[in-house]
Design an enzyme around this catalytic site. Structure first.
Site, PDB file in Angstrom:
ATOM      1  N   HIS A 118       0.817  -1.407   0.009  1.00 47.53           N
ATOM      2  CA  HIS A 118       0.026   0.086   0.045  1.00 47.53           C
ATOM      3  C   HIS A 118       0.904   1.209   0.066  1.00 47.53           C
ATOM      4  CE1 HIS A 118      -3.468  -2.465   1.807  1.00 47.53           C
ATOM      5  NE2 HIS A 118      -3.504  -2.889   0.221  1.00 47.53           N
ATOM      6  N   CYS A 126       3.628  13.622  -7.623  1.00 48.39           N
ATOM      7  CA  CYS A 126       2.719  14.576  -8.166  1.00 48.39           C
ATOM      8  C   CYS A 126       1.608  13.623  -8.480  1.00 48.39           C
ATOM      9  CB  CYS A 126       3.238  15.318  -9.307  1.00 48.39           C
ATOM     10  SG  CYS A 126       2.079  16.409 -10.242  1.00 48.39           S
ATOM     11  N   CYS A 147       3.707  20.598  -7.632  1.00 45.64           N
ATOM     12  CA  CYS A 147       4.632  20.001  -8.214  1.00 45.64           C
ATOM     13  C   CYS A 147       5.467  20.906  -9.088  1.00 45.64           C
ATOM     14  CB  CYS A 147       4.176  19.165  -9.512  1.00 45.64           C
ATOM     15  SG  CYS A 147       5.216  18.331 -10.457  1.00 45.64           S
ATOM     16  N   GLY A 187      -1.541  -9.695  12.405  1.00 44.02           N
ATOM     17  CA  GLY A 187      -2.029  -8.138  12.477  1.00 44.02           C
ATOM     18  C   GLY A 187      -2.772  -7.763  11.508  1.00 44.02           C
ATOM     19  N   ASN A 213      -2.858 -12.965  15.666  1.00 46.22           N
ATOM     20  CA  ASN A 213      -3.949 -11.836  15.903  1.00 46.22           C
ATOM     21  C   ASN A 213      -4.609 -12.214  17.345  1.00 46.22           C
ATOM     22  OD1 ASN A 213      -6.106 -10.160  15.688  1.00 46.22           O
ATOM     23  ND2 ASN A 213      -5.647 -10.057  13.492  1.00 46.22           N
ATOM     24  N   PRO A 214      -4.689 -11.276  18.228  1.00 45.77           N
ATOM     25  CA  PRO A 214      -5.532 -11.311  19.628  1.00 45.77           C
ATOM     26  C   PRO A 214      -7.095 -11.590  19.076  1.00 45.77           C
ATOM     27  CG  PRO A 214      -4.538  -9.125  19.449  1.00 45.77           C
ATOM     28  CD  PRO A 214      -4.392  -9.622  17.942  1.00 45.77           C
TER      29      PRO A 214
END
Ligand code: OAD
Length: 247
Positions: A118, A126, A147, A187, A213-214
């Protein structure tokens, strides 16, 4: 914390390990997740803050939100989970760390090969000509800079909703999921695709898939093993036990 001995046996034999991380891995550093009750998407609207439409509608609002998140990220440190993953990298001839996080905390902990699905919040480019913007960002600025080439607005180098993920990064992540012997999903709520497809892909291709993961996620029923604990606790324990058995 109880780490099953069969996980350690599988990790001892494995040569190729891949890990997918999400916001939860940074939670213990003090970075908010997205979908937990106190997460960012409980307070903010993703379509306003994490989309090109939202940016074009109100660039100042979007820029200020990323300025705020940059401030948070600059004020925090990697936690034991990030450090454990940096150590795990050193134990395997082929190790791939795939992250949905934009905070660069894996790199700060010493991970050297990180696939950022990501993008990241540190860099900018720009919004029109896509030229990287390398000038220093004024942390106090309330609106995005322009820019120097085409005068369009500069945006953060994160992937927004509705945008394509970087194809080369996705390809490398899929290859790692297909090739690995053990795949960790750590997570992440496993709700945002295409990242969320990677644990399923790894499983289909024969990997032993472990979820750290909890909470329970959409992927939990398909995991070979779920360790319900904060990753800042489970990851260091796994690495510690693994090192003991390897040495
Ligand atoms: P989510 O907020 O959807 O999920 C965070 C997960 O972390 C949840 O499953 C929590 O149970 C878990 N968690 C919380 N504390 C934890 C801890 N201490 N240790 C381990 N796990 C913990 O975050 P992501 O799955 O990363 O995309 O979200 C995916 C994407 O959605 C993000 O990359 C972002 C967001 O919209 C973009 O911005 C493009």
């Amino acid at each position: 914390m109880d780490i099953p001995s069969h996980l350690l046996e599988i990790l001892q034999k494995a040569e190729r390990v891949a890990v997918l991380t999400g916001a939860g891995v940074s939670a213990e550093s003090g970075v908010a997740t997205f979908r937990d009750p106190d997460g960012l998407w409980a307070q903010f609207r993703p379509e306003e803050l994490a989309s090109m439409d939202g940016f074009l509608t109100n660039p100042e609002r979007v820029w200020q939100w990323y300025q705020y998140r940059r401030t948070v990220i600059h004020s925090v440190q990697p936690n034991p989970g990030h450090h454990a993953l940096a150590q795990l990298e050193k134990l395997y001839p082929e190790f791939t760390l795939i992250t949905q996080n934009v905070d660069r905390l894996h790199q700060a902990a010493g991970s050297t090969k990180v696939l950022e699905l990501h993008g990241n919040i540190v860099e900018n480019y720009c919004s029109r000509c896509r030229t990287p913007y390398s000038q220093e960002i004024d942390t106090q600025a309330q609106e995005p800079p322009r820019c120097p080439h085409c005068r369009a607005l500069i945006r953060p180098a994160v992937v927004w909703f509705g945008e394509m993920l970087p194809a080369d990064v996705v390809e490398q992540a899929e290859e790692a999921a297909q090739r690995c012997h053990v795949f960790f999903t750590v997570g992440t709520s496993a709700e945002v695709y295409p990242a969320a497809a990677l644990p399923y892909l790894a499983k289909r291709c024969g990997a032993y898939v472990v979820e750290l993961n909890p909470s329970t996620t959409a992927f939990s029923p398909y995991a070979d093993l779920c360790i319900h604990a904060p990753s800042g606790q489970s990851l260091p324990r796994i690495v510690e036990l693994l090192k003991e058995t390897i040495l």
